[in-house]
Design an enzyme around this catalytic site. Structure first.
Site, PDB file in Angstrom:
ATOM      1  N   GLU A 222      22.124 -22.177 -25.024  1.00 54.26           N
ATOM      2  CA  GLU A 222      22.444 -20.637 -25.065  1.00 54.26           C
ATOM      3  C   GLU A 222      22.638 -20.353 -23.552  1.00 54.26           C
ATOM      4  OE1 GLU A 222      22.271 -18.543 -27.568  1.00 54.26           O
ATOM      5  OE2 GLU A 222      21.302 -20.086 -29.160  1.00 54.26           O
ATOM      6  N   CYS A 257      22.748 -11.676 -20.869  1.00 52.26           N
ATOM      7  CA  CYS A 257      23.977 -12.646 -20.939  1.00 52.26           C
ATOM      8  C   CYS A 257      24.633 -11.916 -21.865  1.00 52.26           C
ATOM      9  CB  CYS A 257      23.268 -13.894 -21.939  1.00 52.26           C
ATOM     10  SG  CYS A 257      22.272 -13.407 -23.355  1.00 52.26           S
TER      11      CYS A 257
HETATM   12  P1  NAD Z   1      16.978 -19.721 -14.768  1.00 51.82           P
HETATM   13  O1  NAD Z   1      17.185 -19.914 -13.369  1.00 51.82           O
HETATM   14  O2  NAD Z   1      15.444 -19.473 -15.660  1.00 51.82           O
HETATM   15  O3  NAD Z   1      17.102 -21.469 -15.312  1.00 51.82           O
HETATM   16  C1  NAD Z   1      17.086 -21.459 -16.708  1.00 51.82           C
HETATM   17  C2  NAD Z   1      15.870 -22.705 -16.975  1.00 51.82           C
HETATM   18  O4  NAD Z   1      16.569 -23.833 -16.504  1.00 51.82           O
HETATM   19  C3  NAD Z   1      14.500 -22.432 -16.334  1.00 51.82           C
HETATM   20  O5  NAD Z   1      13.569 -22.794 -17.317  1.00 51.82           O
HETATM   21  C4  NAD Z   1      14.788 -23.417 -15.226  1.00 51.82           C
HETATM   22  O6  NAD Z   1      13.392 -23.942 -14.807  1.00 51.82           O
HETATM   23  C5  NAD Z   1      15.709 -24.523 -15.800  1.00 51.82           C
HETATM   24  N1  NAD Z   1      16.421 -25.063 -14.687  1.00 51.82           N
HETATM   25  C6  NAD Z   1      16.963 -24.677 -13.303  1.00 51.82           C
HETATM   26  N2  NAD Z   1      17.633 -25.609 -12.922  1.00 51.82           N
HETATM   27  C7  NAD Z   1      17.245 -26.745 -13.277  1.00 51.82           C
HETATM   28  C8  NAD Z   1      17.610 -28.228 -13.180  1.00 51.82           C
HETATM   29  N3  NAD Z   1      18.272 -28.595 -11.887  1.00 51.82           N
HETATM   30  N4  NAD Z   1      17.354 -29.058 -13.972  1.00 51.82           N
HETATM   31  C9  NAD Z   1      16.583 -28.873 -15.130  1.00 51.82           C
HETATM   32  N5  NAD Z   1      16.093 -27.676 -15.391  1.00 51.82           N
HETATM   33  C10 NAD Z   1      16.723 -26.528 -14.529  1.00 51.82           C
HETATM   34  O7  NAD Z   1      18.081 -18.952 -15.452  1.00 51.82           O
HETATM   35  P2  NAD Z   1      19.634 -18.897 -15.145  1.00 51.82           P
HETATM   36  O8  NAD Z   1      20.429 -20.183 -15.455  1.00 51.82           O
HETATM   37  O9  NAD Z   1      19.660 -18.180 -13.807  1.00 51.82           O
HETATM   38  O10 NAD Z   1      20.031 -17.594 -16.380  1.00 51.82           O
HETATM   39  C11 NAD Z   1      21.020 -16.913 -16.202  1.00 51.82           C
HETATM   40  C12 NAD Z   1      21.960 -17.613 -17.156  1.00 51.82           C
HETATM   41  O11 NAD Z   1      21.590 -18.051 -18.396  1.00 51.82           O
HETATM   42  C13 NAD Z   1      23.254 -16.739 -17.324  1.00 51.82           C
HETATM   43  O12 NAD Z   1      24.261 -17.451 -17.210  1.00 51.82           O
HETATM   44  C14 NAD Z   1      23.061 -16.091 -18.526  1.00 51.82           C
HETATM   45  O13 NAD Z   1      24.264 -15.612 -18.954  1.00 51.82           O
HETATM   46  C15 NAD Z   1      22.625 -17.211 -19.273  1.00 51.82           C
HETATM   47  N6  NAD Z   1      21.486 -16.648 -20.374  1.00 51.82           N
HETATM   48  C16 NAD Z   1      21.953 -16.919 -21.577  1.00 51.82           C
HETATM   49  C17 NAD Z   1      21.316 -16.530 -22.712  1.00 51.82           C
HETATM   50  C18 NAD Z   1      21.703 -16.611 -24.067  1.00 51.82           C
HETATM   51  O14 NAD Z   1      20.696 -16.370 -25.122  1.00 51.82           O
HETATM   52  N7  NAD Z   1      22.796 -17.193 -24.322  1.00 51.82           N
HETATM   53  C19 NAD Z   1      20.068 -15.580 -22.404  1.00 51.82           C
HETATM   54  C20 NAD Z   1      19.676 -15.503 -21.088  1.00 51.82           C
HETATM   55  C21 NAD Z   1      20.438 -15.881 -19.994  1.00 51.82           C
END
Ligand code: NAD
Length: 490
Positions: A222, A257
């Protein structure tokens, strides 16, 4: 394993392997498969949402300064709705689905049996840290799986609340929460899972998919992207600007998102649209939006710096037509409109995920299709128009995870619609029955009795058998009769 092993910072590969081993044992014991176990967990989660409403709202406020109304509507209510709908429909979802049979299997019956996958991993993001954690867990439980939830460390209050609350409400032998950041998630990703659902950015999405590939584990990703809003000149401008504003700044101050990322409109119409947006923003957030209690703050200073960089690169701050105030101490950025920033600028090539909203102008609204389709496929796309032909062209001609017409964001709240991306915005989908299907294997089952033998399919193969089988598969009734009685075909 004792609970301490799952504390943040102490969760390594050994602890992860033990945890998965424990949950797998619980899954093999069969307890998660029963309808009663599933509904007990879901009822208990629904009760948690009522009993702990204030704690959830407080945690979301601590993490994001999220207004209470947004926390209640976007996180708690939607989670409640997910539990209620699943509880109402689960029995029918679990029923094997009869399918028709063919002449080649006559006499027989056939059905699709939904079976749980096993032990699944939910990795969640910080922007809707409660809903994005709970909703996939609801789907995993509904489908009869054991599940590990890894909430986002970027929303620590909500992460720790989930870790504290869940053991009091659900069966800890099959449903667990592991807190932590990259090291803990990496330890989890090294294990063999039966499905992984990850919500977050596409860079980490690739890491998740690569880790899953080692074990041939299927993934739901997602992800995000730049969600466009096309605003035609044939609109009710007052309604359109309200719906754009609430989907942008009314959703976590743009840190969502599916929030509008940029607008495309016709050059001549842009001044009217900007004036209408400004007055809507003033109605919503007053003359000093930096003081408004109805806007979330930016989640942390890294993201504040990231969004600031979008404004400071490529001289786009010169294109600000409204807003632009920033307060790094308070982690606040006001709703900001920009007009005609270069399409190759950072703000137009990176996902904004914050309160900035660039407006791109075109001579003819139909050109918006080319702009959208020349970019990575977005998670959501929006169109405002009264022109039915344009609407149809948009629905058929623009590829996106989902879309709302004359609305923003709301398609996500309809559990009858799948929620997921396409291309760069992700793969797989969930919500409602789609969650149940996502966490189930659709097993094909054919049933026969010992009657209805068809000796023609058994060796030794003879010309007569061959003639009969060919007539059968071709549905040639006369050929079947002639082959059976041994008459030559005219
Ligand atoms: P985040 O920083 O919370 O990361 C998401 C998850 O990935 C966390 O649980 C984190 O611990 C894990 N993570 C981070 N780096 C990692 C690595 N190197 N290895 C393994 N796991 C790792 O969230 P984010 O990425 O900043 O979220 C924002 C992004 O997510 C945007 O692009 C947004 O559009 C997208 N998003 C999508 C949805 C959807 O439902 N499609 C919903 C919310 C956010």
């Amino acid at each position: 394993m004792d609970g301490d092993g799952e504390r943040k910072g102490e969760f390594d590969g050994k602890a992860a392997a033990e945890l998965v081993g424990e949950l797998r044992q619980s899954f093999w014991n069969g307890k998660t498969r029963s309808y009663d176990w599933r509904t007990d967990q879901l009822r208990s989660l629904a009760r948690m949402l009522v009993e702990k409403e204030k704690d959830i709202i407080d945690a979301l406020h601590e993490d994001l300064g999220k207004p209470e109304m947004e926390s209640f509507i976007h996180e708690i209510s939607l989670a409640k709705d997910g539990c209620a709908r699943t509880l109402k429909e689960l029995k029918s979802w679990m029923k094997p689905q009869k399918v028709s049979t063919s002449i080649t299997t006559f006499p027989s019956s056939a059905e699709i049996v939904s079976e749980p996958l096993g032990v699944v991993l939910v990795i969640s993001a910080w922007n809707y840290p409660f809903l994005l954690s709970l909703e996939p867990v609801v789907g995993a439980i509904a489908a009869g799986n054991a599940v590990v939830l890894k909430p986002s460390e970027i929303a620590p209050a909500t992460s720790s609340l989930l870790k504290r609350l869940l053991p009091g409400y659900v069966d800890s032998s099959s449903i667990r929460v592991v807190e932590g950041g990259v090291p803990e998630t990496t330890a989890l990703l090294d294990q063999k899972w039966d499905k992984i659902i990850y919500t977050g950015n596409s860079k980490v999405g690739r890491i998740v998919m690569a880790a899953a590939a080692k074990h041939l584990t299927p993934v739901v990703l997602e992800l995000g992207g730049k969600c466009p809003v096309v605003v035609d000149s044939k609109v009710d401008l007052d309604v359109a600007t309200k719906r754009i504003a609430v989907g942008k700044w009314g959703c976590n101050n743009g840190q969502a998102c599916i929030s509008p990322d940029y607008i495309i409109t016709e050059r001549e119409f842009a001044p009217k649209l900007i004036e209408a947006m400004k007055s809507t923003l003033e109605i919503f957030y007053g003359k000093d939006p930096m003081a408004s209690k109805d806007l979330s703050r930016i989640v942390n200073s890294n993201h504040f710096k990231r969004i600031s960089k979008l404004l400071d690169s490529d001289k786009v701050s010169e294109k600000i037509v409204h807003g632009g105030q920033r307060d790094e101490q308070a982690l606040k950025i006001s709703p900001t409109l920009l007009l005609d920033v270069p399409q190759d600028s950072l703000i137009m090539t990176e996902e904004i995920f914050g309160p900035l909203l660039p407006i791109i102008t075109v001579d003819d609204i139909h050109q918006s299709f080319d702009i959208i389709n020349s970019r990575p496929k977005p998670l959501a796309a929006y169109l405002f128009t009264k022109d039915k032909k344009l609407e149809e062209k948009f629905v058929r001609g623009v590829s996106a995870g989902g879309m709302s017409i004359n609305e923003t964001v709301l398609h996500i709240t309809n559990p009858g619609l799948p929620f997921g991306g396409v291309g760069e915005s992700g793969m797989g989908a969930y919500h409602g029955k789609f969650s149940f299907d996502t966490f189930s294997h659709k097993k094909a089952v054919l049933r026969r009795s010992f009657g209805g033998e068809a000796p023609a399919r058994y060796p030794p193969y003879t010309p007569k058998k061959s003639r009969l089988l060919k007539a059968l598969v071709n549905g040639d009734i006369i050929g079947i009769i002639l082959a059976l009685i041994g008459w030559p075909r005219a």
